[in-house]
Design a protein around this motif. Sequence first.
Motif, short mmCIF file in Angstrom:
data_model
loop_
_atom_site.label_atom_id
_atom_site.label_comp_id
_atom_site.label_asym_id
_atom_site.label_seq_id
_atom_site.Cartn_x
_atom_site.Cartn_y
_atom_site.Cartn_z
N CYS A 9 0.87 -1.01 -0.45
CA CYS A 9 -0.30 -0.38 -0.02
C CYS A 9 0.89 1.20 -0.07
CB CYS A 9 -0.99 -0.09 1.34
SG CYS A 9 -2.09 -0.95 1.57
N LEU A 10 0.31 2.87 -0.54
CA LEU A 10 1.21 3.47 -1.14
C LEU A 10 0.59 3.81 0.80
CD1 LEU A 10 -0.46 5.11 -4.12
CD2 LEU A 10 2.30 4.78 -3.04
N HIS A 11 2.12 4.76 1.01
CA HIS A 11 2.54 5.37 2.52
C HIS A 11 1.21 6.39 2.10
CE1 HIS A 11 5.20 3.04 5.41
NE2 HIS A 11 6.14 3.35 3.81
N SER A 12 1.94 7.41 1.31
CA SER A 12 0.68 8.50 1.11
C SER A 12 -0.95 8.31 0.97
CB SER A 12 1.21 9.01 -0.32
OG SER A 12 1.10 8.89 -1.47
N ALA A 13 -1.20 7.08 0.79
CA ALA A 13 -2.66 6.43 0.00
C ALA A 13 -2.76 4.75 1.28
CB ALA A 13 -3.09 6.86 -0.81
N PRO A 14 -2.90 5.34 2.18
CA PRO A 14 -2.49 3.52 2.41
C PRO A 14 -4.24 2.86 1.91
CG PRO A 14 -2.56 5.06 4.86
CD PRO A 14 -3.00 6.43 3.12
N GLU A 15 -5.39 3.21 1.68
CA GLU A 15 -6.42 2.07 1.07
C GLU A 15 -6.48 2.26 -0.79
OE1 GLU A 15 -6.97 6.48 -0.10
OE2 GLU A 15 -6.40 6.48 1.18
N LYS A 16 -4.74 2.80 -1.59
CA LYS A 16 -4.33 2.04 -2.70
C LYS A 16 -3.16 1.14 -1.86
CE LYS A 16 -5.64 6.51 -4.83
NZ LYS A 16 -5.31 7.68 -5.54
N CYS A 17 -3.96 -0.41 -2.59
CA CYS A 17 -3.22 -1.52 -1.99
C CYS A 17 -3.09 -2.08 -4.11
CB CYS A 17 -3.83 -1.67 -0.84
SG CYS A 17 -3.93 -1.44 0.27
N ARG A 18 -2.37 -2.80 -3.95
CA ARG A 18 -2.25 -4.42 -4.75
C ARG A 18 -1.02 -5.00 -4.31
NH1 ARG A 18 2.13 0.20 -7.36
NH2 ARG A 18 3.69 -1.32 -7.21
N GLU A 19 -1.15 -5.90 -4.94
CA GLU A 19 -0.63 -7.34 -5.51
C GLU A 19 0.62 -7.29 -6.18
OE1 GLU A 19 -2.55 -10.85 -5.16
OE2 GLU A 19 -3.22 -10.87 -3.54
N GLU A 20 2.47 -7.39 -5.87
CA GLU A 20 3.08 -7.71 -6.10
C GLU A 20 4.24 -9.13 -6.24
OE1 GLU A 20 5.16 -5.54 -8.75
OE2 GLU A 20 3.75 -3.72 -8.09
#
Length: 67
Positions: A9-20
């Motif tokens: 997840c982005l530190h600046s937008a914790p709701e924006k997550c994805r899988e790598e």
Amino acid sequence: MVTLVLTICLHSAPEKCREERFQLGDQVTLTQCMSRSVIYVAQWSEQHPAFRVTKWRCELPKVEQGV
């Protein structure tokens, strides 16, 4: 071939997550992936400071079954 799957997840937008997903090679077992995953996660996190790893898992390839 074992795959390490990180949920990031982005530190600046914790709701924006994805899988790598990372293929670890033919010689790596599921047990090795699980025991070494902390090292892989730490290395990835160091190289990607804008992201936070929220969870991770090791997966074996999915076997498709014929009908």
